[in-house]
Design an enzyme around this catalytic site. Structure first.
Site, short mmCIF file in Angstrom:
data_model
loop_
_atom_site.label_atom_id
_atom_site.label_comp_id
_atom_site.label_asym_id
_atom_site.label_seq_id
_atom_site.Cartn_x
_atom_site.Cartn_y
_atom_site.Cartn_z
N CYS A 37 0.81 -1.21 0.00
CA CYS A 37 0.00 0.00 0.00
C CYS A 37 0.84 1.26 0.00
CB CYS A 37 -0.91 0.01 1.22
SG CYS A 37 0.06 0.00 2.73
N CYS A 106 -0.73 -4.53 7.85
CA CYS A 106 -0.42 -3.33 8.62
C CYS A 106 0.28 -3.71 9.92
CB CYS A 106 -1.69 -2.55 8.92
SG CYS A 106 -2.85 -2.48 7.54
FE1 FES Z 1 -1.17 -0.64 4.30
FE2 FES Z 1 -2.57 -0.37 6.40
S1 FES Z 1 -3.33 -0.42 4.40
S2 FES Z 1 -0.46 -0.31 6.27
#
Ligand code: FES
Length: 127
Positions: A37, A106
């Protein structure tokens, strides 16, 4: 409160994150980023006699990343560095009462930041 993807513990750590910021005289700094992400995290540790006296973080990321970082710093304080290396993302997840499947990475970022910081500490000490 409307039922969102996060439970109450996660929401609490997301809205009121513990230990946000930098430690000016940190003697260990760890970095981690998620390729998934693009979010990233920096962890600052103050270690004395191989024991973590203080931990703070700066995270540019989603709510789950902030909650994971916050919980991770709370779990780190007072640990020896060997014990800190035992801190896994499952322990962070458990302490948070779980995260949605899509947000597991995460918490993995938090675990990687810890490993990176301890590596930095050892490098500075010349171990
Ligand atoms: Fe990537 Fe949370 S969506 S760290």
């Amino acid at each position: 409160m409307a039922k969102g993807p996060y439970n109450e513990i996660v929401m609490d750590h997301f809205m009121n994150p513990r230990n946000v910021g930098e430690i000016e005289d940190a003697n260990a700094v760890g970095e981690a980023g998620s390729g998934q992400c693009g979010d990233s995290m920096t962890l600052y540790l103050k270690i004395e006699d191989d024991k973590i006296q203080d931990a703070k973080f700066m995270t540019f990321g989603c709510g789950a990343a902030i909650a994971s970082s916050s919980m991770m710093t709370e779990l780190l304080k007072g640990r020896s560095i060997d014990d800190a290396l035992n801190l896994t993302n499952s322990e962070v997840l458990k302490a948070l009462g779980g995260l949605p499947e899509a947000k597991i990475h995460c918490s993995i970022m938090a675990e990687e930041a810890v490993r990176s910081a301890i590596e930095d500490y050892r490098k500075r000490k010349g171990v």
